[in-house]
Design a protein around this motif. Structure first.
Motif, short mmCIF file in Angstrom:
data_model
loop_
_atom_site.label_atom_id
_atom_site.label_comp_id
_atom_site.label_asym_id
_atom_site.label_seq_id
_atom_site.Cartn_x
_atom_site.Cartn_y
_atom_site.Cartn_z
N LEU A 42 -26.13 8.47 42.27
CA LEU A 42 -27.52 8.81 41.97
C LEU A 42 -27.75 8.97 40.47
CD1 LEU A 42 -28.34 11.42 44.77
CD2 LEU A 42 -28.88 8.98 44.70
N GLU A 43 -26.78 9.55 39.78
CA GLU A 43 -26.90 9.68 38.32
C GLU A 43 -26.92 8.30 37.66
OE1 GLU A 43 -23.57 12.06 37.29
OE2 GLU A 43 -24.44 13.95 38.03
N HIS A 44 -26.11 7.40 38.20
CA HIS A 44 -26.09 6.04 37.66
C HIS A 44 -27.44 5.36 37.84
CE1 HIS A 44 -24.49 2.04 36.69
NE2 HIS A 44 -25.09 1.60 37.80
N LEU A 45 -28.02 5.50 39.03
CA LEU A 45 -29.32 4.88 39.28
C LEU A 45 -30.41 5.52 38.43
CD1 LEU A 45 -29.28 4.50 43.18
CD2 LEU A 45 -28.76 2.77 41.45
N ALA A 46 -30.35 6.85 38.30
CA ALA A 46 -31.36 7.54 37.49
C ALA A 46 -31.30 7.08 36.04
CB ALA A 46 -31.15 9.05 37.58
N GLY A 47 -30.08 6.78 35.57
CA GLY A 47 -29.95 6.28 34.20
C GLY A 47 -30.61 4.94 33.98
N HIS A 48 -30.83 4.22 35.08
CA HIS A 48 -31.52 2.94 35.01
C HIS A 48 -32.95 3.04 35.50
CE1 HIS A 48 -27.32 1.58 34.75
NE2 HIS A 48 -27.79 0.47 34.23
N GLY A 49 -33.43 4.27 35.67
CA GLY A 49 -34.81 4.47 36.06
C GLY A 49 -35.10 4.15 37.51
N VAL A 50 -34.09 4.15 38.37
CA VAL A 50 -34.28 3.80 39.78
C VAL A 50 -34.18 5.06 40.62
CG1 VAL A 50 -33.33 2.51 41.74
CG2 VAL A 50 -33.40 1.47 39.47
N THR A 51 -35.23 5.34 41.37
CA THR A 51 -35.25 6.51 42.25
C THR A 51 -35.59 6.14 43.69
OG1 THR A 51 -37.59 6.92 41.72
CG2 THR A 51 -35.92 8.06 40.37
N PRO A 58 -28.10 -5.70 43.86
CA PRO A 58 -26.65 -5.87 43.85
C PRO A 58 -26.04 -5.69 42.47
CG PRO A 58 -27.67 -7.55 45.22
CD PRO A 58 -28.78 -6.83 44.53
N ALA A 59 -26.76 -6.11 41.44
CA ALA A 59 -26.25 -5.96 40.08
C ALA A 59 -26.08 -4.49 39.71
CB ALA A 59 -27.18 -6.65 39.09
N LEU A 60 -27.00 -3.65 40.16
CA LEU A 60 -26.89 -2.21 39.87
C LEU A 60 -25.69 -1.60 40.58
CD1 LEU A 60 -30.52 -0.71 39.95
CD2 LEU A 60 -28.85 -0.53 38.09
N VAL A 61 -25.47 -2.01 41.82
CA VAL A 61 -24.32 -1.48 42.56
C VAL A 61 -23.02 -1.94 41.91
CG1 VAL A 61 -23.15 -1.43 44.79
CG2 VAL A 61 -25.65 -1.44 44.70
N ALA A 62 -22.97 -3.22 41.53
CA ALA A 62 -21.76 -3.74 40.88
C ALA A 62 -21.50 -3.04 39.56
CB ALA A 62 -21.90 -5.25 40.67
N ASP A 63 -22.57 -2.75 38.81
CA ASP A 63 -22.40 -2.06 37.54
C ASP A 63 -21.93 -0.62 37.76
OD1 ASP A 63 -22.79 -2.01 34.58
OD2 ASP A 63 -24.23 -0.43 35.08
N PHE A 64 -22.30 -0.03 38.88
CA PHE A 64 -21.82 1.32 39.20
C PHE A 64 -20.30 1.32 39.36
CE2 PHE A 64 -20.72 4.27 42.77
CZ PHE A 64 -20.81 5.45 42.05
N SER A 80 -8.54 2.45 43.47
CA SER A 80 -8.64 2.97 44.84
C SER A 80 -9.76 3.99 44.97
CB SER A 80 -7.31 3.58 45.27
OG SER A 80 -6.92 4.63 44.38
N SER A 81 -9.92 4.85 43.96
CA SER A 81 -10.97 5.86 44.00
C SER A 81 -12.35 5.22 43.85
CB SER A 81 -10.76 6.90 42.91
OG SER A 81 -9.54 7.59 43.09
N ALA A 82 -12.45 4.22 42.97
CA ALA A 82 -13.72 3.51 42.81
C ALA A 82 -14.07 2.76 44.10
CB ALA A 82 -13.64 2.54 41.64
N GLY A 83 -13.05 2.22 44.76
CA GLY A 83 -13.29 1.54 46.02
C GLY A 83 -13.77 2.50 47.09
N ARG A 84 -13.23 3.74 47.10
CA ARG A 84 -13.70 4.75 48.05
C ARG A 84 -15.16 5.09 47.80
NH1 ARG A 84 -11.67 10.12 46.37
NH2 ARG A 84 -13.60 9.92 45.17
#
Length: 244
Positions: A42-51, A58-64, A80-84
């Motif tokens: 959520l913090e990652h999305l908020a940093g891109h102005g997405v609520t 998909p690009a936003l998820v990949a960038d996360f 492994s943690s990023a994959g989780r």
């Protein structure tokens, strides 16, 4: 004084976690782990102005996932943690799609980061010697078989599936003249090599060292005949057989 209203994506996270706990019976520990991962999402999305989940791409998820690995906004995570964390994100967006709250799943095509492949740990000489000693001194047919199998694995590098799948006919030796019966045992000569069937049905012939050769010859002459004698016709052509 009331705090700020939750955004649509924050409400969606709460709804999904509630769904997991109530309808799917997910444990409290798993739910808490997902919540931690999704808080960072959520913090990652908020940093891109997405609520709103409908605005996630998909690009936003990949960038996360990349941000997790690089440590943007926190400590870097292992693959492994990023994959989780991606599993949590995928679960969230799949839930929203199935609920009809979004028209697409932006996380479906995002692949988890590749984890480094570690080489297997090799046994020490002392461990190998202890393993071979545990097979016995060759006083019984079973100990002859176990010793031959372990010596073969160690001396040829064969996979366990390849070794247990060997037939008597896969033993190459000079002067071997197998009998016609199913429980035939090669007589005379010296074991030279083995024909192994690997993954995909590929064949390869490997040489047999002198220790494995001696153990295999002792098993063929004194061990295998005794093991198959009590079960005629059931041992088939298998090189390594059990008591039944």
């Amino acid at each position: 004084m009331a705090g700020p209203a939750a955004s649509p994506i924050e409400l969606a996270v709460d709804d999904w976690l509630t769904h997991l706990g109530v309808e799917r019976g997910v444990s409290a520990n798993t739910s808490a782990s997902y919540r931690r991962d999704l808080r960072r999402y959520l913090e990652h999305l908020a940093g891109h102005g997405v609520t709103d989940p409908a605005d996630v791409t998909p690009a936003l998820v990949a960038d996360f996932v990349v941000a997790l690995r690089e440590g943007r906004g926190g400590r870097p995570l292992a693959a492994s943690s990023a994959g989780r964390a991606l599993i949590a994100v995928r679960g969230l967006h799949r839930f929203l799609l199935l609920e009809g709250r979004t028209g697409a799943d932006p996380a479906a095509s995002v692949r988890p980061p590749a984890t480094a492949r570690r080489l297997p740990d090799a046994l020490s000489v002392e461990q190998v010697e202890a393993l071979l000693a545990a097979a016995g001194d060759g006083a019984t047919p079973v100990s002859l078989r176990d010793r031959a199998l372990l010596e073969l694995l160690y001396g040829t590098g064969a996979r366990i599936s390849e070794a247990v799948g060997l037939d008597v006919d896969d033993v190459y030796a000079e002067g071997f003249e197998p009998e016609a019966e199913a429980d035939a045992t090669p007589r005379g000569g010296v074991v030279d090599g083995l024909r192994l069937v690997g993954k995909g049905g590929t064949h390869r012939v490997v040489p047999v060292g002198r220790y494995a050769r001696a153990a295999l010859e002792a098993y063929l002459v004194r061990g295998r005949p005794a093991l198959v004698a009590g079960a005629p016709g059931r041992a088939g052509a298998a090189l390594f057989v059990g008591l039944r």
